[in-house]
Design a protein around this motif. Structure first.
Motif, PDB file in Angstrom:
ATOM      1  N   ILE A  41     -12.152   8.704  11.631  1.00 46.12           N
ATOM      2  CA  ILE A  41     -11.762   7.417  12.187  1.00 46.12           C
ATOM      3  C   ILE A  41     -10.895   7.654  13.416  1.00 46.12           C
ATOM      4  O   ILE A  41      -9.908   8.374  13.367  1.00 46.12           O
ATOM      5  N   THR A  42     -11.270   7.030  14.531  1.00 43.98           N
ATOM      6  CA  THR A  42     -10.503   7.183  15.768  1.00 43.98           C
ATOM      7  C   THR A  42      -9.704   5.926  16.095  1.00 43.98           C
ATOM      8  O   THR A  42      -8.736   5.981  16.821  1.00 43.98           O
ATOM      9  N   ASP A  43     -10.118   4.794  15.551  1.00 44.78           N
ATOM     10  CA  ASP A  43      -9.421   3.541  15.841  1.00 44.78           C
ATOM     11  C   ASP A  43      -9.678   2.545  14.721  1.00 44.78           C
ATOM     12  O   ASP A  43     -10.824   2.215  14.447  1.00 44.78           O
ATOM     13  N   LEU A  44      -8.618   2.110  14.079  1.00 45.87           N
ATOM     14  CA  LEU A  44      -8.713   1.119  13.014  1.00 45.87           C
ATOM     15  C   LEU A  44      -7.790  -0.021  13.397  1.00 45.87           C
ATOM     16  O   LEU A  44      -6.583   0.152  13.483  1.00 45.87           O
ATOM     17  N   LYS A  45      -8.365  -1.191  13.697  1.00 41.58           N
ATOM     18  CA  LYS A  45      -7.569  -2.331  14.117  1.00 41.58           C
ATOM     19  C   LYS A  45      -7.516  -3.345  12.988  1.00 41.58           C
ATOM     20  O   LYS A  45      -8.537  -3.694  12.417  1.00 41.58           O
ATOM     21  N   MET A  46      -6.312  -3.793  12.705  1.00 42.10           N
ATOM     22  CA  MET A  46      -6.117  -4.812  11.686  1.00 42.10           C
ATOM     23  C   MET A  46      -5.921  -6.156  12.371  1.00 42.10           C
ATOM     24  O   MET A  46      -5.118  -6.266  13.291  1.00 42.10           O
ATOM     25  N   ALA A  47      -6.662  -7.146  11.949  1.00 38.33           N
ATOM     26  CA  ALA A  47      -6.435  -8.490  12.458  1.00 38.33           C
ATOM     27  C   ALA A  47      -5.106  -8.967  11.883  1.00 38.33           C
ATOM     28  O   ALA A  47      -4.766  -8.671  10.752  1.00 38.33           O
ATOM     29  N   SER A  48      -4.356  -9.687  12.678  1.00 37.27           N
ATOM     30  CA  SER A  48      -3.005 -10.072  12.284  1.00 37.27           C
ATOM     31  C   SER A  48      -2.967 -11.302  11.404  1.00 37.27           C
ATOM     32  O   SER A  48      -1.971 -11.556  10.756  1.00 37.27           O
ATOM     33  N   GLY A  49      -3.986 -12.074  11.393  1.00 36.80           N
ATOM     34  CA  GLY A  49      -4.002 -13.286  10.594  1.00 36.80           C
ATOM     35  C   GLY A  49      -4.925 -14.302  11.226  1.00 36.80           C
ATOM     36  O   GLY A  49      -5.649 -14.004  12.170  1.00 36.80           O
ATOM     37  N   PRO A  50      -4.870 -15.514  10.715  1.00 30.64           N
ATOM     38  CA  PRO A  50      -5.759 -16.561  11.226  1.00 30.64           C
ATOM     39  C   PRO A  50      -5.502 -16.842  12.707  1.00 30.64           C
ATOM     40  O   PRO A  50      -4.371 -16.746  13.179  1.00 30.64           O
ATOM     41  N   GLU A  51      -6.546 -17.198  13.401  1.00 34.57           N
ATOM     42  CA  GLU A  51      -6.430 -17.578  14.815  1.00 34.57           C
ATOM     43  C   GLU A  51      -5.899 -19.006  14.934  1.00 34.57           C
ATOM     44  O   GLU A  51      -5.930 -19.778  13.980  1.00 34.57           O
ATOM     45  N   ILE A  52      -5.441 -19.352  16.112  1.00 30.71           N
ATOM     46  CA  ILE A  52      -5.073 -20.731  16.439  1.00 30.71           C
ATOM     47  C   ILE A  52      -6.384 -21.516  16.493  1.00 30.71           C
ATOM     48  O   ILE A  52      -7.346 -21.075  17.112  1.00 30.71           O
TER      49      ILE A  52
END
Length: 140
Positions: A41-52
């Motif tokens: 794995i070179t990049d693992l991005k976590m979404a921060s939460g619901p969008e506006i």
């Protein structure tokens, strides 16, 4: 070929584990994207939460069903300031224009007169009011 399948299975199991942990602890975070190479794995991005969420120009009937015209009102002149949401907020923009930029990796939005907006609890952001704003609002 076999090695690629092993890497794919490894990534899949880690994504599944992260999703399971997030659901068990009640977190809004989830895996947004994963990049990997032959080294792992070179990049693992976590979404921060619901969008506006933005609903542009909803009907008067839709707004009345929600009771928007009985909510409180708030406004301010052109300005720029930080803000954090302890709870969800829905608002209906009566006049003005603002760009709201989350402090994390969520997408910024520019909203104005006639927009119905819902901001998620737990989000920190910057409000950049380019035209004096006036809105109906409700926290929930």
């Amino acid at each position: 070929f076999f090695f690629i399948h092993i890497i794919a299975m490894f990534v899949f199991l880690h994504v599944l584990l992260l999703a399971l942990i997030s659901s068990l602890i009640g977190a809004d975070a989830f895996v947004a994207s994963v990049s990997f190479s032959s080294r792992g794995i070179t990049d693992l991005k976590m979404a921060s939460g619901p969008e506006i969420e933005v609903v542009s120009n909803p009907s008067k009937e839709w707004l009345e069903e929600k009771g928007v015209f009985n909510w409180g009102t708030w406004g301010c002149e052109a300005s720029k300031f930080p803000w954090s949401y302890d709870s969800n907020e829905s608002c209906y923009i009566l006049k003005g224009k603002v760009t709201v930029t989350p402090s994390d990796d969520r997408n910024p939005v520019t909203v104005g007169e006639g927009d119905f907006v819902t901001f998620p609890a737990g989000m920190s952001c910057t409000w950049d009011v380019s035209q004096a704003i006036h809105k109906h609002f409700k926290f929930f």
